[in-house]
Scaffold this motif. Structure first.
Motif, mmCIF file in Angstrom:
data_model
loop_
_atom_site.group_PDB
_atom_site.id
_atom_site.type_symbol
_atom_site.label_atom_id
_atom_site.label_comp_id
_atom_site.label_asym_id
_atom_site.label_seq_id
_atom_site.Cartn_x
_atom_site.Cartn_y
_atom_site.Cartn_z
ATOM 1 N N ILE A 81 1.683 2.556 18.490
ATOM 2 C CA ILE A 81 1.099 1.230 18.716
ATOM 3 C C ILE A 81 -0.325 1.185 18.182
ATOM 4 C CG2 ILE A 81 0.342 -0.378 20.517
ATOM 5 C CD1 ILE A 81 3.358 -0.372 20.021
ATOM 6 N N GLN A 82 -1.072 2.256 18.397
ATOM 7 C CA GLN A 82 -2.452 2.328 17.928
ATOM 8 C C GLN A 82 -2.525 2.314 16.404
ATOM 9 O OE1 GLN A 82 -4.597 5.887 19.025
ATOM 10 N NE2 GLN A 82 -6.148 4.657 20.064
ATOM 11 N N SER A 83 -1.508 2.836 15.741
ATOM 12 C CA SER A 83 -1.545 2.938 14.285
ATOM 13 C C SER A 83 -1.410 1.577 13.595
ATOM 14 C CB SER A 83 -0.447 3.875 13.794
ATOM 15 O OG SER A 83 0.816 3.319 14.005
ATOM 16 N N PHE A 84 -0.967 0.562 14.313
ATOM 17 C CA PHE A 84 -0.867 -0.760 13.695
ATOM 18 C C PHE A 84 -2.233 -1.361 13.395
ATOM 19 C CE2 PHE A 84 3.425 -0.715 15.572
ATOM 20 C CZ PHE A 84 4.141 -1.011 14.434
ATOM 21 N N SER A 85 -3.302 -0.820 13.981
ATOM 22 C CA SER A 85 -4.638 -1.351 13.716
ATOM 23 C C SER A 85 -5.261 -0.755 12.457
ATOM 24 C CB SER A 85 -5.547 -1.091 14.922
ATOM 25 O OG SER A 85 -5.731 0.295 15.108
ATOM 26 N N PRO A 135 0.825 -1.218 0.000
ATOM 27 C CA PRO A 135 0.000 0.000 0.000
ATOM 28 C C PRO A 135 0.851 1.258 0.000
ATOM 29 C CG PRO A 135 -0.526 -1.429 1.878
ATOM 30 C CD PRO A 135 0.640 -2.024 1.170
ATOM 31 N N ASP A 136 0.437 2.238 -0.804
ATOM 32 C CA ASP A 136 1.153 3.509 -0.873
ATOM 33 C C ASP A 136 0.703 4.469 0.214
ATOM 34 O OD1 ASP A 136 2.681 2.770 -3.010
ATOM 35 O OD2 ASP A 136 1.280 3.563 -4.492
ATOM 36 N N ILE A 137 -0.414 4.183 0.838
ATOM 37 C CA ILE A 137 -0.955 5.082 1.846
ATOM 38 C C ILE A 137 -0.153 4.916 3.129
ATOM 39 C CG2 ILE A 137 -2.993 5.680 3.184
ATOM 40 C CD1 ILE A 137 -4.638 4.390 0.899
ATOM 41 N N LYS A 138 0.344 6.032 3.650
ATOM 42 C CA LYS A 138 1.122 6.006 4.889
ATOM 43 C C LYS A 138 0.176 6.112 6.072
ATOM 44 C CE LYS A 138 4.940 6.317 2.481
ATOM 45 N NZ LYS A 138 4.667 5.635 1.259
ATOM 46 N N SER A 139 0.537 5.497 7.160
ATOM 47 C CA SER A 139 -0.267 5.542 8.370
ATOM 48 C C SER A 139 -0.206 6.943 8.985
ATOM 49 C CB SER A 139 0.250 4.512 9.365
ATOM 50 O OG SER A 139 -0.392 4.649 10.595
ATOM 51 N N LYS A 140 -1.377 7.573 9.170
ATOM 52 C CA LYS A 140 -1.422 8.941 9.698
ATOM 53 C C LYS A 140 -0.929 8.979 11.140
ATOM 54 C CE LYS A 140 -4.446 12.825 10.496
ATOM 55 N NZ LYS A 140 -5.789 13.343 10.561
#
Length: 104
Positions: free
Chosen positions: A68-72, A10-15
């Motif tokens: 840690i929350q961004s892994f979801s 995926p090209d979308i980065k985690s905000k």
């Protein structure tokens, strides 16, 4: 006949991962600024440096929480999540060690 396997990253980065990296960067900048100010003031920083250090510790802990929350998050690249979580976690442990050294 050759079989091809395709894998799309995926090209979308985690905000939240990006926010975690920003929090770690600010915490690191405050750590370095506090060290320089303390050196210039010959260890007599007082309440100002203590408040700055506490804010930086809380910021790095919050950055770790965000990382840690961004892994979801689904369908995003988790590279920033990993970098932000690790950097914020290391800074939080470093700040905690600094505080505990100052208390004893």
């Amino acid at each position: 006949m050759k079989k091809y396997k395709y894998s799309l990253e995926p090209d979308i980065k985690s905000k939240k991962g990006w926010e975690s990296i920003v929090a770690a960067g600010i915490s690191l900048a405050l750590l370095l600024a506090g060290a320089v100010i303390s050196l210039v003031m010959k260890g007599n920083g007082g309440t100002f440096l203590g408040a700055m250090g506490l804010f930086s510790f809380l910021l790095s802990a919050y950055g770790f929480y965000l990382g840690i929350q961004s892994f979801s998050e689904k369908n995003v690249n988790h590279r920033y999540s990993t970098i932000g979580s690790m950097a914020s976690g290391i800074l939080a442990v470093l700040w905690l060690a600094l505080f505990l050294t100052g208390i004893s």
